[in-house]
Scaffold this motif. Structure first.
Motif, PDB file in Angstrom:
ATOM      1  N   LYS A  50       0.824  -1.214   0.000  1.00  0.00           N
ATOM      2  CA  LYS A  50       0.000   0.000   0.000  1.00  0.00           C
ATOM      3  C   LYS A  50       0.855   1.260   0.000  1.00  0.00           C
ATOM      4  O   LYS A  50       0.424   2.303  -0.460  1.00  0.00           O
ATOM      5  CB  LYS A  50      -0.923   0.019   1.223  1.00  0.00           C
ATOM      6  CG  LYS A  50      -2.129  -0.846   1.080  1.00  0.00           C
ATOM      7  CD  LYS A  50      -3.056  -0.604   2.247  1.00  0.00           C
ATOM      8  CE  LYS A  50      -4.389  -1.248   2.015  1.00  0.00           C
ATOM      9  NZ  LYS A  50      -5.318  -0.975   3.097  1.00  0.00           N
ATOM     10  N   PRO A  53       3.146   3.638  -4.476  1.00  0.00           N
ATOM     11  CA  PRO A  53       2.050   4.241  -5.255  1.00  0.00           C
ATOM     12  C   PRO A  53       1.580   3.392  -6.427  1.00  0.00           C
ATOM     13  O   PRO A  53       0.388   3.293  -6.680  1.00  0.00           O
ATOM     14  CB  PRO A  53       2.639   5.565  -5.746  1.00  0.00           C
ATOM     15  CG  PRO A  53       3.779   5.848  -4.835  1.00  0.00           C
ATOM     16  CD  PRO A  53       4.290   4.532  -4.360  1.00  0.00           C
ATOM     17  N   LEU A  54       2.506   2.767  -7.144  1.00  0.00           N
ATOM     18  CA  LEU A  54       2.117   1.939  -8.284  1.00  0.00           C
ATOM     19  C   LEU A  54       1.325   0.717  -7.837  1.00  0.00           C
ATOM     20  O   LEU A  54       0.280   0.398  -8.398  1.00  0.00           O
ATOM     21  CB  LEU A  54       3.346   1.508  -9.085  1.00  0.00           C
ATOM     22  CG  LEU A  54       3.067   0.619 -10.305  1.00  0.00           C
ATOM     23  CD1 LEU A  54       2.181   1.350 -11.305  1.00  0.00           C
ATOM     24  CD2 LEU A  54       4.363   0.193 -10.946  1.00  0.00           C
ATOM     25  N   ALA A  56      -0.296   0.356  -5.025  1.00  0.00           N
ATOM     26  CA  ALA A  56      -1.562   0.809  -4.452  1.00  0.00           C
ATOM     27  C   ALA A  56      -2.584   1.071  -5.554  1.00  0.00           C
ATOM     28  O   ALA A  56      -3.751   0.708  -5.434  1.00  0.00           O
ATOM     29  CB  ALA A  56      -1.345   2.062  -3.613  1.00  0.00           C
ATOM     30  N   GLU A  57      -2.122   1.674  -6.643  1.00  0.00           N
ATOM     31  CA  GLU A  57      -3.036   1.958  -7.757  1.00  0.00           C
ATOM     32  C   GLU A  57      -3.526   0.671  -8.412  1.00  0.00           C
ATOM     33  O   GLU A  57      -4.701   0.526  -8.739  1.00  0.00           O
ATOM     34  CB  GLU A  57      -2.321   2.822  -8.794  1.00  0.00           C
ATOM     35  CG  GLU A  57      -3.210   3.204  -9.960  1.00  0.00           C
ATOM     36  CD  GLU A  57      -2.481   4.062 -10.969  1.00  0.00           C
ATOM     37  OE1 GLU A  57      -2.895   4.030 -12.135  1.00  0.00           O
ATOM     38  OE2 GLU A  57      -1.514   4.750 -10.601  1.00  0.00           O
ATOM     39  N   ILE A  58      -2.634  -0.295  -8.575  1.00  0.00           N
ATOM     40  CA  ILE A  58      -2.994  -1.546  -9.243  1.00  0.00           C
ATOM     41  C   ILE A  58      -3.908  -2.413  -8.378  1.00  0.00           C
ATOM     42  O   ILE A  58      -4.922  -2.913  -8.834  1.00  0.00           O
ATOM     43  CB  ILE A  58      -1.723  -2.345  -9.619  1.00  0.00           C
ATOM     44  CG1 ILE A  58      -0.956  -1.607 -10.697  1.00  0.00           C
ATOM     45  CG2 ILE A  58      -2.081  -3.758 -10.074  1.00  0.00           C
ATOM     46  CD1 ILE A  58       0.413  -2.189 -10.983  1.00  0.00           C
ATOM     47  N   ALA A  61      -6.851   0.301  -5.527  1.00  0.00           N
ATOM     48  CA  ALA A  61      -7.661   1.429  -5.976  1.00  0.00           C
ATOM     49  C   ALA A  61      -9.136   1.058  -6.015  1.00  0.00           C
ATOM     50  O   ALA A  61      -9.500  -0.054  -6.384  1.00  0.00           O
ATOM     51  CB  ALA A  61      -7.204   1.881  -7.357  1.00  0.00           C
ATOM     52  N   ARG A  63     -12.266   0.984  -7.806  1.00  0.00           N
ATOM     53  CA  ARG A  63     -12.599   1.051  -9.234  1.00  0.00           C
ATOM     54  C   ARG A  63     -14.069   1.306  -9.474  1.00  0.00           C
ATOM     55  O   ARG A  63     -14.539   1.244 -10.585  1.00  0.00           O
ATOM     56  CB  ARG A  63     -12.171  -0.246  -9.904  1.00  0.00           C
ATOM     57  CG  ARG A  63     -10.678  -0.437  -9.784  1.00  0.00           C
ATOM     58  CD  ARG A  63     -10.192  -1.547 -10.602  1.00  0.00           C
ATOM     59  NE  ARG A  63      -8.746  -1.597 -10.448  1.00  0.00           N
ATOM     60  CZ  ARG A  63      -8.019  -2.673 -10.565  1.00  0.00           C
ATOM     61  NH1 ARG A  63      -8.600  -3.796 -10.850  1.00  0.00           N
ATOM     62  NH2 ARG A  63      -6.735  -2.633 -10.412  1.00  0.00           N
TER      63      ARG A  63
END
Length: 69
Positions: A50, A53-54, A56-58, A61, A63
């Motif tokens: 977490k 950033p990458l 966490a986004e994948i 996130a 959706r």
């Protein structure tokens, strides 16, 4: 989950015990190939993801899949 034994080629079946993966009924070889990475993440490893950033986004996130349209 079912796969072929890497050692003897026998059709393997999902193990009926506490370990994830398959077990060969002939040579008793175990594998987790059909699970993907042959590994499981701990809660601590997920918590660390977490912070990236990458990742966490994948993986984390929102959706909007549960939102009503």
């Amino acid at each position: 989950m079912r796969c072929m034994c890497r050692k003897c080629g026998t059709y393997m079946v999902q193990a009926d015990d506490g370990k994830l993966g398959c077990i060969c009924p002939e040579c008793f070889n175990r594998c987790r190939d059909c699970l993907g990475t042959d590994s499981c993440l701990t809660r601590e490893q997920l918590a660390e993801m977490k912070k990236d950033p990458l990742m966490a986004e994948i993986f984390f996130a929102d959706r909007g899949e549960n939102e009503e349209e």
